[in-house]
Design a protein around this motif. Structure first.
Motif, PDB file in Angstrom:
ATOM      1  N   ASP A   1      25.055  25.175  25.727  1.00  0.00           N
ATOM      2  CA  ASP A   1      26.163  25.809  26.450  1.00  0.00           C
ATOM      3  C   ASP A   1      27.277  26.256  25.501  1.00  0.00           C
ATOM      4  O   ASP A   1      27.892  27.300  25.705  1.00  0.00           O
TER       5      ASP A   1
ATOM      6  N   ALA B   1      26.104  29.298  23.914  1.00  0.00           N
ATOM      7  CA  ALA B   1      26.145  30.417  24.874  1.00  0.00           C
ATOM      8  C   ALA B   1      27.546  31.016  24.921  1.00  0.00           C
ATOM      9  O   ALA B   1      27.706  32.233  25.075  1.00  0.00           O
TER      10      ALA B   1
ATOM     11  N   PHE C   1      28.972  35.162  23.444  1.00  0.00           N
ATOM     12  CA  PHE C   1      29.816  36.241  23.970  1.00  0.00           C
ATOM     13  C   PHE C   1      30.485  37.000  22.820  1.00  0.00           C
ATOM     14  O   PHE C   1      30.638  38.209  22.870  1.00  0.00           O
TER      15      PHE C   1
ATOM     16  N   GLU D   1      47.670  32.804  34.059  1.00  0.00           N
ATOM     17  CA  GLU D   1      46.277  33.214  34.193  1.00  0.00           C
ATOM     18  C   GLU D   1      46.120  34.652  33.752  1.00  0.00           C
ATOM     19  O   GLU D   1      46.920  35.507  34.151  1.00  0.00           O
ATOM     20  N   TYR D   2      45.091  34.944  32.981  1.00  0.00           N
ATOM     21  CA  TYR D   2      44.897  36.304  32.489  1.00  0.00           C
ATOM     22  C   TYR D   2      44.627  37.286  33.622  1.00  0.00           C
ATOM     23  O   TYR D   2      44.886  38.468  33.511  1.00  0.00           O
ATOM     24  N   ARG D   3      44.101  36.766  34.739  1.00  0.00           N
ATOM     25  CA  ARG D   3      43.776  37.668  35.846  1.00  0.00           C
ATOM     26  C   ARG D   3      44.807  37.591  36.980  1.00  0.00           C
ATOM     27  O   ARG D   3      44.497  37.917  38.118  1.00  0.00           O
TER      28      ARG D   3
ATOM     29  N   PHE E   1      45.233  43.226  33.048  1.00  0.00           N
ATOM     30  CA  PHE E   1      43.818  42.861  33.187  1.00  0.00           C
ATOM     31  C   PHE E   1      43.394  42.971  34.646  1.00  0.00           C
ATOM     32  O   PHE E   1      42.321  43.476  34.968  1.00  0.00           O
TER      33      PHE E   1
ATOM     34  N   TYR F   1      40.512  45.306  36.205  1.00  0.00           N
ATOM     35  CA  TYR F   1      39.423  44.750  37.015  1.00  0.00           C
ATOM     36  C   TYR F   1      39.401  45.379  38.408  1.00  0.00           C
ATOM     37  O   TYR F   1      38.373  45.858  38.874  1.00  0.00           O
TER      38      TYR F   1
ATOM     39  N   PHE G   1      36.902  48.296  36.894  1.00  0.00           N
ATOM     40  CA  PHE G   1      35.633  47.561  36.849  1.00  0.00           C
ATOM     41  C   PHE G   1      35.005  47.410  38.237  1.00  0.00           C
ATOM     42  O   PHE G   1      33.821  47.719  38.433  1.00  0.00           O
ATOM     43  N   LYS G   2      35.804  46.954  39.187  1.00  0.00           N
ATOM     44  CA  LYS G   2      35.281  46.667  40.521  1.00  0.00           C
ATOM     45  C   LYS G   2      34.720  47.921  41.200  1.00  0.00           C
ATOM     46  O   LYS G   2      33.548  47.931  41.603  1.00  0.00           O
TER      47      LYS G   2
ATOM     48  N   THR H   1      31.504  49.311  39.157  1.00  0.00           N
ATOM     49  CA  THR H   1      30.245  48.569  39.309  1.00  0.00           C
ATOM     50  C   THR H   1      29.711  48.689  40.735  1.00  0.00           C
ATOM     51  O   THR H   1      28.503  48.804  40.941  1.00  0.00           O
ATOM     52  N   ALA H   2      30.625  48.665  41.703  1.00  0.00           N
ATOM     53  CA  ALA H   2      30.186  48.806  43.091  1.00  0.00           C
ATOM     54  C   ALA H   2      29.554  50.185  43.303  1.00  0.00           C
ATOM     55  O   ALA H   2      28.527  50.326  43.983  1.00  0.00           O
TER      56      ALA H   2
ATOM     57  N   PHE I   1      26.005  50.401  41.835  1.00  0.00           N
ATOM     58  CA  PHE I   1      25.023  49.722  42.675  1.00  0.00           C
ATOM     59  C   PHE I   1      24.746  50.538  43.935  1.00  0.00           C
ATOM     60  O   PHE I   1      23.601  50.672  44.364  1.00  0.00           O
TER      61      PHE I   1
END
Lengths: 288, 515
Positions: B38, B41, B45, B387-389, B395, B399, B403-404, B407-408, B411
């Motif tokens: 982990d 992992a 990134f 918090e970064y978000r 950010f 997002y 990004f949101k 990506t939507a 798809f």
């Protein structure tokens, strides 16, 4: 006509698909749902838990599949809130925490403001490592989770005290859009500890056929795509809204609403396949 | 060597996993290996980011086809990385901040001698050799039969010391040390020293007498400099433009000397920082909602109806219920609840809505102004603790608005391409294709209400032929059987391949590079 169909510009197909999806959305077309056994199994697994039971909610999806999985995630959380279960949110996908935040805002903060963070629900955030994370937390939770998503020490969070591993959870609910997801939870959590870890899941349409082999021993319940979500939604709404004489809020009817465009789009797909085959057979009959 | 080390790691870790799975006593070894996995992992990134840069920079440098897209990718990657890691625009975490306090940096060693408290006694030793609690360890020493404490003791430090040894004599000593290690009387409750933060703190705005009292503690230049710095910072004036004040506006008692409204410039003028309690007191400028009598309710209803349409029976009942019960909220909050409930059970005109929601709008606007003042007057201690978000941060914007939706959209576009592909390629060319087509039709119909609609007329004796039941049957029998066969085959394949990898027979995963 034959020539037109044979050389049909794909933009016509795109236009038809656009209309098939847009028209039911604009006209708010909704159709009744009849829950199947698998949706009922998910509902029953949550329903039979006594208040205060611990539920691990693993949200392994991203905005790409939010359209398909968002409504079931919303409904699962609402069901847990209604049952007064302790909710532990985690994510194995990097944008999973945003999905968790969305549901917390949509359901807990707006409809269950009496629930206290750290006592009734906790967001433990994202951890990298895919199935490696599952493999560790099934035996030792604190090896990986030392703080929650806000950076608070896990020992200072009342509902996290006394938890040694995932086996302490009464149910694991996984909402997944791929890898890592339900398959990994079944393989690394439910399968090695069949008597201690129970998992139910919600997944995308393309994943569902691959998960059927695990039903019912390793995976007692499964919500497949938006259809599964709509069936489950119907069960929750029936029990917690209609029986109490309440009209469900629009956000708790989202899956049902999205089934409208799905119906018309599926019919269009069938129509297009039939039409394509008509062209194919006409072409074959004209061939010398 | 380049290949031997990875081969050894793979073999050792692989066998550890195998052994730990079948041997409960060796379970911890598998856990240890998984934790290492982990951690790696997480590091992956970074490697992934580096690889992305390498691939796309090369594409741009070679001016390959579509190099412009690579430019966009790199730009998006760098922008997200910078705003995410830098936490630009993210508010600090409220729990990490010291609202209402200002700070001046001062190392523990620079604290003057007058801030060393001494009491006779002995620091007890624990049987298990456990050292003193971390919160006090740096400040407390045993010297010449006395216990010395440098700085002012905080209540949490006292608690930690008391918990250190459960003996009455020790508790008494701690109590005496706590009393001795307190600021002089005029400064009690105002000034503090945080060892972990190496900082002298002051609550509220420092007065001249407070300043003199602090300066009197030492002539050391470092100390004087810290006190002067604290004095300046704690008296900083913050102004926030407020074009109107609530009707019942009154400066809270705790802020009487520091807060005023400048009617000329239409500004709230505050000296020093605001604590959370002072902020809440300042927010509360609107009357609480009291239950109305029957007569008052009738007047309320008549007034509301005079602005538009009459209320229906359901709405009248709701109005009666909400206005008669005691609510813990303000008038604005109550009227908002009432307005929403009335809208749910019938219509309201725009004028009626405005009348009901206007007080709430005012309250929200006032709260926003108070928060603006609160944050403007606050000296941020940990700018990166948020918090970064956090909502509103760059950010979050990236997002939420890039990004949101992107990506939507990606798809969602599948539906269009699948439809086009199905039209062109899904042909009944042979028996297998016909079977596949038939199954697809049943599943497509069965996954919607159309399936139920088309075959609901079938009698119960033929219920198995209903499309929704056929769908379940196909999925649970044919699909499950086929998938299980494939999975068993794959599992056997994985077992044999894994064995080859662990034994070093198959080295293809190491790439084609030479030794």
């Amino acid at each position: 006509m034959y020539e037109f169909l044979k050389n049909l510009d794909r933009r016509w197909v795109f236009l038809m698909m656009l209309l098939a999806v847009a028209v039911p959305i604009l006209f708010r077309a909704q159709f009744p749902e009849r829950p199947t056994g698998l949706a009922r199994a998910v509902f029953d697994e949550i329903e039979k838990l006594p208040a205060g039971s611990r539920v691990l909610l693993a949200f392994d999806f991203d905005p790409a599949s939010e359209g398909e999985l968002g409504p079931m995630a919303t409904m699962v959380v609402r069901h847990c809130c209604e049952k007064k279960l302790k909710m532990y949110f985690i994510a194995l996908w990097p944008v999973g925490p945003q999905m968790i935040d969305d549901v917390i805002h949509k359901v807990i903060l707006s409809d269950f403001p009496e629930l206290v963070y750290g006592e009734d629900y906790v967001n433990l955030g994202f951890k990298p490592g895919n199935e490696g994370v599952i493999k560790v937390i099934v035996t030792d939770w604190k090896q990986l989770y030392t703080t929650d998503d806000r950076g608070t020490n896990i020992d200072q969070i009342p509902m996290c005290r006394g938890i040694e591993n995932i086996q302490s959870m009464d149910l694991v609910i996984n909402v997944s859009a791929g890898y890592p997801g339900t398959k990994e939870w079944v393989q690394y959590a439910a399968t090695p500890y069949p008597d201690k870890i129970r998992i139910v899941a919600g997944c995308t349409g393309v994943q569902a056929p691959l998960l059927y082999p695990y039903i019912p021993q390793q995976l007692p319940g499964l919500l497949g795509a938006i259809k599964g979500a709509a069936e489950y939604e119907e069960l929750v709404v029936q029990k917690y809204d209609r029986k109490k004489g309440r009209q469900p809020a629009a956000k708790y009817q989202e899956a049902k609403r999205r089934m409208g465009p799905q119906l018309v789009a599926h019919l269009l797909m069938i129509g297009l396949i039939v039409l394509g085959n008509v062209v194919f057979f006409m072409e074959r009959s004209r061939r010398p | 060597m380049k290949r031997t080390v990875p081969l050894l790691i793979t073999a050792i870790v692989g066998f550890i996993f195998v052994v730990s799975f079948f041997t409960p006593a060796a379970e911890f070894l598998g856990e240890l290996a998984a934790v290492w996995f982990d951690i790696l992992a997480g590091i992956a990134f970074i490697l992934g980011g580096g690889n992305l840069l390498k691939v796309h920079l090369k594409k741009i440098s070679d001016r390959q086809a579509g190099w412009g897209y690579s430019g966009v990718t790199i730009l998006a990657f760098v922008a997200t990385l910078v705003v995410g890691l830098g936490k630009f625009g993210s508010p600090p975490a409220p729990k990490q901040e010291f609202y209402g306090e200002t700070f001046a940096t001062l190392p523990l060693e620079a604290l003057p001698e007058s801030l060393v408290a001494r009491v006779p006694g002995q620091i007890p030793e624990k049987e298990n050799g456990e050292p003193l609690p971390p919160s006090v360890r740096r400040q407390i020493v045993q010297r010449d039969g006395q216990i010395e404490f440098r700085g002012w003791m905080l209540s949490n430090q006292k608690h930690d010391l008391e918990e250190y040894k459960d003996r009455r004599a020790w508790r008494k000593t701690v109590e005496a040390l706590y009393e001795a290690a307190q600021p002089p009387e005029p400064l009690r409750g105002k000034v503090a020293y945080y060892t972990d933060h190496r900082a002298l703190s002051f609550k509220g705005a420092m007065t001249d007498s407070d300043r003199q009292a602090l300066l009197a503690l030492s002539d050391e230049p470092v100390w004087r400099q810290a006190v002067e710095q604290l004095y300046e910072q704690s008296r900083k004036v913050t102004r926030v433009r407020v074009s109107w004040l609530p009707e019942s506006f009154a400066v809270p008692e705790s802020l009487r000397d520091r807060l005023r409204y400048d009617a000329q410039t239409k500004e709230l003028v505050l000296q020093g920082p605001l604590s959370a309690d002072q902020r809440d007191a300042l927010k509360k400028q609107f009357p609480d909602a009291e239950p109305l009598s029957a007569k008052q309710r009738t007047t309320f209803r008549k007034k509301l109806e005079s602005l538009g349409r009459p209320l229906n029976d359901e709405q009248a009942k709701i109005l009666d219920r909400l206005l008669s019960q005691p609510l813990p909220e303000s008038v604005g909050e109550r009227n908002k609840l009432l307005g929403l409930a009335l809208l749910e059970h019938g219509g309201l005109t725009k004028e009626q809505c405005d009348s009901l929601f206007a007080p709430y709008r005012q309250e929200v606007a006032w709260r926003a102004k108070v928060l603006e003042l609160f944050h403007a007057a606050h000296q941020v201690k940990y700018p990166w603790s948020g918090e970064y978000r956090a909502q509103g941060s760059p950010f979050w914007w990236l997002y939420e608005y890039a990004f949101k939706p992107l990506t939507a959209t990606m798809f969602a576009m599948l539906a269009f391409y699948v439809a086009s592909a199905a039209f062109r390629a899904f042909r009944a060319k042979n028996v297998e294709a016909i079977l596949l087509l038939g199954t697809a039709f049943i599943i497509l119909l069965g996954r919607t209400f159309a399936g139920v609609l088309l075959t609901d007329w079938l009698p119960d004796s033929l219920a198995g032929l209903k499309i929704d039941n056929l769908t379940v049957y196909i999925m649970q029998v044919f699909n499950t059987a086929g998938n299980r066969a494939i999975m068993i085959g794959i599992a056997l394949g994985i077992a044999s391949t894994s064995l080859k990898v662990l034994l070093g027979v198959d080295r293809s995963y190491l790439g084609s590079g030479g030794e």
